[in-house]
Design an enzyme around this catalytic site. Structure first.
Site, mmCIF file in Angstrom:
data_model
loop_
_atom_site.group_PDB
_atom_site.id
_atom_site.type_symbol
_atom_site.label_atom_id
_atom_site.label_comp_id
_atom_site.label_asym_id
_atom_site.label_seq_id
_atom_site.Cartn_x
_atom_site.Cartn_y
_atom_site.Cartn_z
ATOM 1 N N GLY A 1 14.572 15.714 -2.992
ATOM 2 C CA GLY A 1 13.450 14.775 -2.998
ATOM 3 C C GLY A 1 12.632 14.835 -4.266
ATOM 4 N N GLU B 1 14.426 12.629 -6.627
ATOM 5 C CA GLU B 1 14.227 11.259 -6.133
ATOM 6 C C GLU B 1 12.823 10.757 -6.484
ATOM 7 O OE1 GLU B 1 16.937 10.616 -2.268
ATOM 8 O OE2 GLU B 1 15.725 12.427 -2.151
ATOM 9 N N GLU C 1 21.795 17.674 -1.504
ATOM 10 C CA GLU C 1 21.733 17.397 -0.066
ATOM 11 C C GLU C 1 23.034 17.666 0.684
ATOM 12 O OE1 GLU C 1 18.233 15.074 -1.688
ATOM 13 O OE2 GLU C 1 20.240 15.634 -2.364
#
Length: 258
Positions: free
Chosen positions: A114, A117, A137
């Site tokens: 994240g 991201e 992930e």
């Protein structure tokens, strides 16, 4: 306007907001509180005429954001997984990408999962020389759920994105610069000053024109891929591999995927 949050530090000076993700004890991992604070900040900053550019960075010298706070969602089912991805994208990641004022990610140290991201949702990225960037992930039995499968291919190309996501390998700052994942690499001590230099140059230009430029550039990227990512992310919460991957992470051991 005064900005006070539990998980963010905000300093506004010369039309530039320096926003520090402030959970250094957890390497600034994205938990619900931090994401909520970011969403509230973005809503407030949108209307604040004292802010023309936002710089996002992480507290401490080790990490921008080391990933999501896995303990928060390790026991989620598929429906809850989809909701996690959908609400995160709507309230934070897409909000950053579509924000009418430029957002620069100043990536200091690890930007994983994240965290990467979040950096990719920003309008562009500069990195410290010790930065490490990646999407790990699949080691948890998941895929990126905050836009990673959509934004990474557009930045570095489909083949490189496929390899990065499938292997969970990390990019060094030098490699990230070579492939276009970041725009510049500087020494960590110079990172915020360099980000402010760029931001100052932007504040000298037309904020109305920049708002329209952001909207026009982003318009070329809108597809159905985000919806597929959300659906797939949620479905994986029902799989054994997710349970094994997250349990192994919490227990600090290697996962045993069948």
């Amino acid at each position: 306007m005064e900005y006070k949050y539990e998980n963010l530090l905000v300093e506004v000076e010369n039309k530039i907001a320096l926003v520090t993700l402030n959970r250094p004890q957890a390497l600034n991992a994205l938990n619900k509180g931090l994401l909520d604070d970011l969403s509230i900040f973005l809503t407030d900053a949108d209307y604040d005429s004292d802010i023309r550019v936002v710089i996002l960075t992480g507290a401490g010298e080790k990490a921008f954001v080391a990933g999501a706070d896995i303990k928060e969602f390790a026991n989620f089912d598929g429906k809850e997984g989809q909701q996690l991805a959908a609400s995160g994208q709507e309230n934070v990641f897409n909000k950053i990408e579509d924000f009418p004022k430029p957002i620069i990610a100043a990536v200091n140290g690890f930007a994983l999962g994240g965290g990467l991201e979040l950096a990719m949702a920003s309008h562009f990225r500069i990195a410290s020389s010790n930065a490490k960037l990646g999407l790990p992930e699949v080691t948890l039995g998941l895929i990126p759920g905050y836009g990673g499968t959509q934004r990474l291919p557009k930045l570095i190309g489909k083949g490189r994105a496929m390899q990065a996501i499938m292997t969970a390998d990390m990019f060094s700052a030098t490699r990230a610069l070579e492939i276009g994942l970041v725009n510049e690499v500087v020494e960590q001590a110079d990172l915020i000053n360099r980000a402010k230099e760029i931001a100052t140059k932007i504040t000298n230009n037309s904020s109305v024109a920049i708002k329209h430029a952001i909207r026009a550039i982003n318009a070329s990227d809108k597809e159905t891929g985000f919806e597929i990512e959300i659906e797939s992310f949620g479905n994986l919460f029902e799989e054994h591999d997710f349970k094994e991957g997250t349990t192994a992470f919490v227990e600090k051991r290697k996962p045993n995927f069948k």
